[in-house]
Write an enzyme that holds these catalytic residues in place. Structure first.
Site, PDB file in Angstrom:
ATOM      1  CG  HIS A 107      41.931  37.474  39.878  1.00 26.64           C
ATOM      2  ND1 HIS A 107      41.639  37.138  38.822  1.00 26.64           N
ATOM      3  CD2 HIS A 107      41.947  36.541  40.530  1.00 26.64           C
ATOM      4  CE1 HIS A 107      41.028  36.039  38.775  1.00 26.64           C
ATOM      5  NE2 HIS A 107      41.490  35.446  39.892  1.00 26.64           N
ATOM      6  CD  GLU A 108      43.986  36.244  43.659  1.00 24.75           C
ATOM      7  OE1 GLU A 108      43.148  35.666  44.286  1.00 24.75           O
ATOM      8  OE2 GLU A 108      44.628  35.692  42.656  1.00 24.75           O
ATOM      9  CG  HIS A 144      38.996  35.169  44.300  1.00 25.80           C
ATOM     10  ND1 HIS A 144      38.174  34.365  43.718  1.00 25.80           N
ATOM     11  CD2 HIS A 144      40.010  35.040  43.262  1.00 25.80           C
ATOM     12  CE1 HIS A 144      38.584  33.809  42.561  1.00 25.80           C
ATOM     13  NE2 HIS A 144      39.675  34.264  42.457  1.00 25.80           N
ATOM     14  CD  GLU A 204      38.960  32.929  38.409  1.00 27.95           C
ATOM     15  OE1 GLU A 204      39.062  32.490  39.627  1.00 27.95           O
ATOM     16  OE2 GLU A 204      39.534  33.419  37.850  1.00 27.95           O
TER      17      GLU A 204
HETATM   18 ZN    ZN Z   1      40.820  33.535  40.615  1.00 25.21          ZN
END
Ligand code: ZN
Length: 504
Positions: A262-263, A266, A301
């Site tokens: 997830h990160e 980003h 996101e």
């Molecule tokens: Zn996030």
């Protein structure tokens, strides 16, 4: 040259905001507990300097001069968008009274302390006056920002420009109608074995394998770091230094593994913003006073969810990459197959807690919060009625009984932090991720072949070209239109959920 001088001022603000991010990163990873009070002062000071620089008469005058100079530039020149964004931020900062900014900051600190206490003792009444105060201040803030149809629109606009209560009502209606039958089908399936996911996973090995996958996705460690924290986040101080964090549970492989996916998503966005935008408005949220290259919170996101869910949680990814996990954790995964792993990490379980929710039920939690915030902002629900209404909503939407407020209305930090308006960006990110991923897979054979063979560079290149490099120079809706031919549309997301959770 006013335009040049204005750009230098914005570069100064960008430096302040990047420095702010750096001390925030430190406070959440390295800082000893004793530093909390003085670090709070440092954060407040840098924030005030950034805001004062933007609101200053000198900036306002330079802006007018720069606009005159830019009038002779061709209509397609990015300077027009640059100046539009600067003007918007400058006018807002000049309009919002300094007294209100200070009041919000001081209530935030006290509300946060009250929330921690209320959650620990499961006593909503301790938090309730502070929530009421936060809502009042947020309402004042929305009035200062300006709104027409609904006061909440002003707050949503800080995080996701273009979205409103009305647009979200339409989106949520489509999502609720689409998700409900998929959830029913998913819950009717036999539950997979998930016991192997909670065996022994030593932290150093989790960190090592996390780095391996981040690199496999294209994250550049010469301009990045992976560190440990309590509440994981990504943060950047220009594209040349983009840091990600995660948390480890030695008896559960999921939080760190999928957290790093997830990160990393980003981080990829930030690392791939056009270098020409460094220290400019196109890599700075001048309204929110936050150094960031992503065009909106929802767009950001979308990149984390794309890599976490559409790549990392896919069946094909598990088939291709399970060997890496098995070699890293031979004792815990020797008797597990890639298929069993995939089924384990796509298990659906209704949960009371948003942060523990699976991919399929996550948006149900988000929609509930957004509706509460809108109702608090327009006064159609009183703060004291929130816990009861929360129980009722959880029963209606997920069929769950909420045993206490700690697992109900007190679970999230957002309201005590004054972050009213940000929740919708999680769901917008999910929808946008599916739309971009489906388009990339449909139109680009190189992306398809790469994903099929474990080479993620073509997908990263597709996203770099259409999303990442633009930074904040193109609004989210325009990014989507150019990349997919449509604005935000839940069709691909619902199709993805159906295939994954209600298919064979
Ligand atoms: Zn996030």
């Amino acid at each position: 040259m006013s335009l040049t001088a204005l750009r230098q001022r914005i570069a100064t603000v960008s430096d302040l905001l990047c420095t702010l991010n750096l001390i925030v990163w430190d406070s959440r990873t390295m800082m000893p507990a004793g530093g909390t009070q003085t670090r709070g002062n440092q954060i407040a000071t840098l924030t005030r300097l950034a805001r004062d620089t933007l609101a200053a008469d000198q900036t306002f005058d330079l802006l007018a001069g720069a606009e005159e100079e830019a009038a002779s530039l061709p209509p397609g020149d990015l300077a027009h968008e640059e100046l539009r964004q600067i003007r918007h931020a400058v006018e807002v900062h000049r309009r919002v009274p300094a007294e209100l900014v200070e009041r919000r900051a001081s209530v935030r600190a006290q509300a946060n302390a009250a929330w921690i206490e209320a959650r620990a003792t499961d006593d909503f009444a301790l938090f309730s006056p502070w929530l009421a105060e936060t809502v009042r201040n947020t309402r004042d803030y929305a009035d200062a920002l300006g709104w027409s149809a609904h006061p909440y629109d002003a707050m949503i606009g800080l995080y996701e420009p273009g979205e409103t209560v009305s647009s979200l009502t339409d989106l949520f209606g489509a999502l609720r109608a689409g998700i409900a039958p998929v959830l029913e089908a998913a819950l009717a399936r036999p539950r997979p074995d998930t016991s192997f996911l909670t065996r022994a996973y030593p932290q150093p090995l989790q960190a090592e394998v996390g780095r391996t996958f981040a690199e496999r996705f294209g994250y550049d460690f010469s301009r990045g770091r992976l560190d440990t924290t309590v509440h994981p986040f990504e943060i950047s101080f220009t594209r040349e230094d983009v840091r990600i964090t995660t948390r480890y549970r030695e008896n559960d492989i999921r939080p760190a593994l999928f957290g790093v996916f997830h990160e990393t998503g980003h981080g990829l966005y930030e690392q791939n913003v056009d270098p020409a935008f460094t220290r400019s408005v196109f890599a700075s949220d001048l309204l929110g006073l936050y150094a960031v290259g992503g065009t909106s919170f929802g767009a950001h996101e979308s990149q984390s969810r794309l890599w976490e869910n559409h790549v990392g949680r896919s069946r094909r990814f598990c088939e291709l990459n399970f060997g890496t996990l098995q070699a890293t954790f031979p004792e815990s995964l020797a008797d597990v197959t890639p298929d069993a792993f995939y089924r384990g990490v796509t298990d659906v379980r209704r949960s009371l807690i948003r942060t523990e929710a699976d991919e399929l039920t996550y948006d149900v939690h988000i929609m509930l919060r957004v509706e509460f915030e809108a109702a608090l902002m327009d006064g159609s629900i009183a703060v004291v009625d929130v816990p009861g209404a929360w129980r009722e909503a959880m029963k209606r939407h997920l069929g769950l009984d909420v045993p206490n407020d700690r697992e109900g209305a007190l679970q999230d930090i957002h309201w005590s932090s004054g972050m009213i308006g940000s929740f919708c960006t999680y769901t917008i990110g999910n929808v946008m991720a599916a739309q971009l991923h489906a388009t990339a897979m449909a139109e680009d054979a190189g992306v398809r072949d790469g994903v099929a063979t474990g080479d993620y560079a073509p997908l990263a290149a597709w996203l770099r070209e259409r999303v990442w490099r633009h930074g904040r120079s193109v609004p989210r809706e325009e990014i989507l239109r150019r990349a997919t031919g449509r604005g935000l549309d839940p069709a691909d997301y619902l199709a993805h959920l159906r295939t994954r959770y209600a298919g064979d």
